[in-house]
Design an enzyme around this catalytic site. Structure first.
Site, PDB file in Angstrom:
ATOM      1  N   PRO A  66       0.794  -1.228   0.000  1.00  0.00           N
ATOM      2  CA  PRO A  66       0.000   0.000   0.000  1.00  0.00           C
ATOM      3  C   PRO A  66       0.828   1.281   0.000  1.00  0.00           C
ATOM      4  O   PRO A  66       1.884   1.359   0.616  1.00  0.00           O
ATOM      5  CB  PRO A  66      -0.820  -0.113   1.293  1.00  0.00           C
ATOM      6  CG  PRO A  66      -0.140  -1.120   2.123  1.00  0.00           C
ATOM      7  CD  PRO A  66       0.578  -2.037   1.189  1.00  0.00           C
ATOM      8  N   ASN A  67       0.313   2.235  -0.737  1.00  0.00           N
ATOM      9  CA  ASN A  67       0.830   3.602  -0.843  1.00  0.00           C
ATOM     10  C   ASN A  67       2.126   3.721  -1.637  1.00  0.00           C
ATOM     11  O   ASN A  67       2.606   4.826  -1.847  1.00  0.00           O
ATOM     12  CB  ASN A  67       0.988   4.248   0.546  1.00  0.00           C
ATOM     13  CG  ASN A  67      -0.325   4.305   1.281  1.00  0.00           C
ATOM     14  OD1 ASN A  67      -1.323   4.736   0.725  1.00  0.00           O
ATOM     15  ND2 ASN A  67      -0.337   3.833   2.520  1.00  0.00           N
ATOM     16  N   ARG A  97       5.033  10.958  -1.796  1.00  0.00           N
ATOM     17  CA  ARG A  97       4.793  10.677  -0.382  1.00  0.00           C
ATOM     18  C   ARG A  97       6.098  10.722   0.418  1.00  0.00           C
ATOM     19  O   ARG A  97       7.031   9.987   0.130  1.00  0.00           O
ATOM     20  CB  ARG A  97       4.160   9.291  -0.248  1.00  0.00           C
ATOM     21  CG  ARG A  97       3.918   8.864   1.158  1.00  0.00           C
ATOM     22  CD  ARG A  97       3.284   7.473   1.200  1.00  0.00           C
ATOM     23  NE  ARG A  97       3.313   7.005   2.560  1.00  0.00           N
ATOM     24  CZ  ARG A  97       3.891   5.887   2.943  1.00  0.00           C
ATOM     25  NH1 ARG A  97       4.473   5.103   2.062  1.00  0.00           N
ATOM     26  NH2 ARG A  97       3.875   5.532   4.208  1.00  0.00           N
ATOM     27  N   TYR A 157      11.436   8.496   1.673  1.00  0.00           N
ATOM     28  CA  TYR A 157      11.441   7.554   0.552  1.00  0.00           C
ATOM     29  C   TYR A 157      12.119   8.082  -0.708  1.00  0.00           C
ATOM     30  O   TYR A 157      12.255   7.346  -1.677  1.00  0.00           O
ATOM     31  CB  TYR A 157      10.002   7.131   0.223  1.00  0.00           C
ATOM     32  CG  TYR A 157       9.299   6.519   1.412  1.00  0.00           C
ATOM     33  CD1 TYR A 157       9.678   5.269   1.894  1.00  0.00           C
ATOM     34  CD2 TYR A 157       8.277   7.190   2.055  1.00  0.00           C
ATOM     35  CE1 TYR A 157       9.052   4.706   2.990  1.00  0.00           C
ATOM     36  CE2 TYR A 157       7.637   6.633   3.154  1.00  0.00           C
ATOM     37  CZ  TYR A 157       8.029   5.398   3.617  1.00  0.00           C
ATOM     38  OH  TYR A 157       7.413   4.848   4.707  1.00  0.00           O
ATOM     39  N   ASN A 207       8.009  -5.648  -1.318  1.00  0.00           N
ATOM     40  CA  ASN A 207       8.018  -4.511  -0.407  1.00  0.00           C
ATOM     41  C   ASN A 207       6.603  -4.434   0.149  1.00  0.00           C
ATOM     42  O   ASN A 207       5.708  -3.896  -0.491  1.00  0.00           O
ATOM     43  CB  ASN A 207       8.388  -3.215  -1.137  1.00  0.00           C
ATOM     44  CG  ASN A 207       8.466  -2.040  -0.188  1.00  0.00           C
ATOM     45  OD1 ASN A 207       7.915  -2.071   0.909  1.00  0.00           O
ATOM     46  ND2 ASN A 207       9.150  -0.991  -0.615  1.00  0.00           N
ATOM     47  N   ALA A 214       3.210  -0.899   4.552  1.00  0.00           N
ATOM     48  CA  ALA A 214       2.546  -0.910   5.862  1.00  0.00           C
ATOM     49  C   ALA A 214       2.117  -2.307   6.300  1.00  0.00           C
ATOM     50  O   ALA A 214       2.033  -2.580   7.502  1.00  0.00           O
ATOM     51  CB  ALA A 214       1.342   0.027   5.841  1.00  0.00           C
ATOM     52  N   ASP A 216       1.410 -16.011   6.124  1.00  0.00           N
ATOM     53  CA  ASP A 216       0.906 -17.356   5.810  1.00  0.00           C
ATOM     54  C   ASP A 216       0.986 -17.650   4.323  1.00  0.00           C
ATOM     55  O   ASP A 216       1.362 -18.752   3.914  1.00  0.00           O
ATOM     56  CB  ASP A 216      -0.526 -17.521   6.321  1.00  0.00           C
ATOM     57  CG  ASP A 216      -0.608 -17.575   7.842  1.00  0.00           C
ATOM     58  OD1 ASP A 216       0.437 -17.777   8.501  1.00  0.00           O
ATOM     59  OD2 ASP A 216      -1.728 -17.416   8.371  1.00  0.00           O
ATOM     60  N   GLU A 246      12.521  -9.697   1.078  1.00  0.00           N
ATOM     61  CA  GLU A 246      11.755  -8.542   1.565  1.00  0.00           C
ATOM     62  C   GLU A 246      12.593  -7.289   1.352  1.00  0.00           C
ATOM     63  O   GLU A 246      13.781  -7.272   1.674  1.00  0.00           O
ATOM     64  CB  GLU A 246      11.445  -8.744   3.046  1.00  0.00           C
ATOM     65  CG  GLU A 246      10.658  -7.631   3.685  1.00  0.00           C
ATOM     66  CD  GLU A 246      10.390  -7.895   5.170  1.00  0.00           C
ATOM     67  OE1 GLU A 246       9.900  -6.962   5.819  1.00  0.00           O
ATOM     68  OE2 GLU A 246      10.692  -9.001   5.675  1.00  0.00           O
ATOM     69  N   HIS A 265      12.764  -2.939   1.754  1.00  0.00           N
ATOM     70  CA  HIS A 265      12.254  -1.677   2.285  1.00  0.00           C
ATOM     71  C   HIS A 265      13.168  -0.565   1.783  1.00  0.00           C
ATOM     72  O   HIS A 265      14.388  -0.680   1.867  1.00  0.00           O
ATOM     73  CB  HIS A 265      12.253  -1.675   3.816  1.00  0.00           C
ATOM     74  CG  HIS A 265      11.355  -2.717   4.392  1.00  0.00           C
ATOM     75  ND1 HIS A 265       9.997  -2.534   4.505  1.00  0.00           N
ATOM     76  CD2 HIS A 265      11.627  -3.960   4.845  1.00  0.00           C
ATOM     77  CE1 HIS A 265       9.466  -3.625   5.018  1.00  0.00           C
ATOM     78  NE2 HIS A 265      10.435  -4.511   5.228  1.00  0.00           N
ATOM     79  N   ILE A 266      12.599   0.484   1.263  1.00  0.00           N
ATOM     80  CA  ILE A 266      13.370   1.607   0.740  1.00  0.00           C
ATOM     81  C   ILE A 266      14.119   2.314   1.870  1.00  0.00           C
ATOM     82  O   ILE A 266      15.295   2.635   1.745  1.00  0.00           O
ATOM     83  CB  ILE A 266      12.445   2.577  -0.027  1.00  0.00           C
ATOM     84  CG1 ILE A 266      11.934   1.875  -1.293  1.00  0.00           C
ATOM     85  CG2 ILE A 266      13.167   3.879  -0.357  1.00  0.00           C
ATOM     86  CD1 ILE A 266      10.814   2.606  -1.999  1.00  0.00           C
ATOM     87  N   SER A 267      13.442   2.525   2.981  1.00  0.00           N
ATOM     88  CA  SER A 267      14.078   3.177   4.132  1.00  0.00           C
ATOM     89  C   SER A 267      14.696   2.117   5.046  1.00  0.00           C
ATOM     90  O   SER A 267      14.393   0.931   4.945  1.00  0.00           O
ATOM     91  CB  SER A 267      13.044   4.000   4.911  1.00  0.00           C
ATOM     92  OG  SER A 267      12.114   3.137   5.558  1.00  0.00           O
ATOM     93  N   ARG A 286      13.723   3.843  12.041  1.00  0.00           N
ATOM     94  CA  ARG A 286      12.465   4.593  11.970  1.00  0.00           C
ATOM     95  C   ARG A 286      11.788   4.656  13.341  1.00  0.00           C
ATOM     96  O   ARG A 286      12.257   4.095  14.329  1.00  0.00           O
ATOM     97  CB  ARG A 286      11.506   3.918  10.969  1.00  0.00           C
ATOM     98  CG  ARG A 286      11.994   3.809   9.536  1.00  0.00           C
ATOM     99  CD  ARG A 286      11.750   5.036   8.689  1.00  0.00           C
ATOM    100  NE  ARG A 286      10.392   5.526   8.691  1.00  0.00           N
ATOM    101  CZ  ARG A 286       9.431   5.140   7.855  1.00  0.00           C
ATOM    102  NH1 ARG A 286       9.671   4.230   6.923  1.00  0.00           N
ATOM    103  NH2 ARG A 286       8.228   5.657   7.928  1.00  0.00           N
TER     104      ARG A 286
END
Length: 164
Positions: free
Chosen positions: A11-12, A19, A24, A75, A78, A88, A99, A101-103, A108
């Site tokens: 999401p997002n 954003r 990001y 990615n 949220a 699952d 997995e 993550h940009i940040s 964080r």
């Protein structure tokens, strides 16, 4: 046959570049996809690139990956911090699950610090910005036995920015 990788974005992420650019950056998801496709073509990798704001759609894509992908790069955004359903679904997929993550989520705020998705991931890449996706492609291809586990001799003398 080309290696098949499914890249999933949560999401997002369709608002990357707009954003919270202080977290990001200014690179859009379309630009990330273009860079991934460029690297994939060099490695003989077939990519399926998706983004959804809907948890159930991402679960359906993970299920579909069982017959159409050798590895998943995700990615979860949220959903990293909330989705047992994604965990699952990922556990059903047998190939590498990277997995991204940009940040750097570990630096964080408390809400964005602990990804529960990591429990179902083969590896986690965070804090590299958009390049994390490229690193994930390389890691997935290596995990599938198509790249060596160590730095190839051909890269050891590689010039970077004109410096040896």
């Amino acid at each position: 046959m080309a290696t098949r990788i499914m890249i999933l974005n949560g999401p997002n992420l369709d608002f990357l570049g707009i954003r919270e650019p202080h977290i990001y950056g200014s690179t859009t998801l379309g630009e990330i996809e273009a860079g991934c496709n460029e690297v994939a073509s060099l490695l003989d990798v077939s990519l399926a690139f998706h983004q959804s704001n809907v948890e159930g759609e991402l679960i359906g894509l993970i299920h579909a990956a069982r017959g159409s992908a050798d590895a998943i790069i995700m990615n979860p955004a949220a959903f990293s911090f909330t989705s047992i359903a994604l965990i699952d679904a990922l556990k059903i997929f047998d190939g590498p699950k990277i997995e991204v993550h940009i940040s750097n989520i570990h630096a964080r705020d408390e809400l964005h610090r602990h990804s529960i998705i990591s429990s179902a991931s083969t590896a986690v890449i965070c804090g590299l910005g958009p390049y994390g996706y490229i690193a994930a492609i390389l890691a997935a291809v290596q995990r599938l036995g198509r790249l060596p586990a160590t730095i190839p001799a051909a890269l050891r003398g590689l010039e970077v920015s004109g410096k040896a």
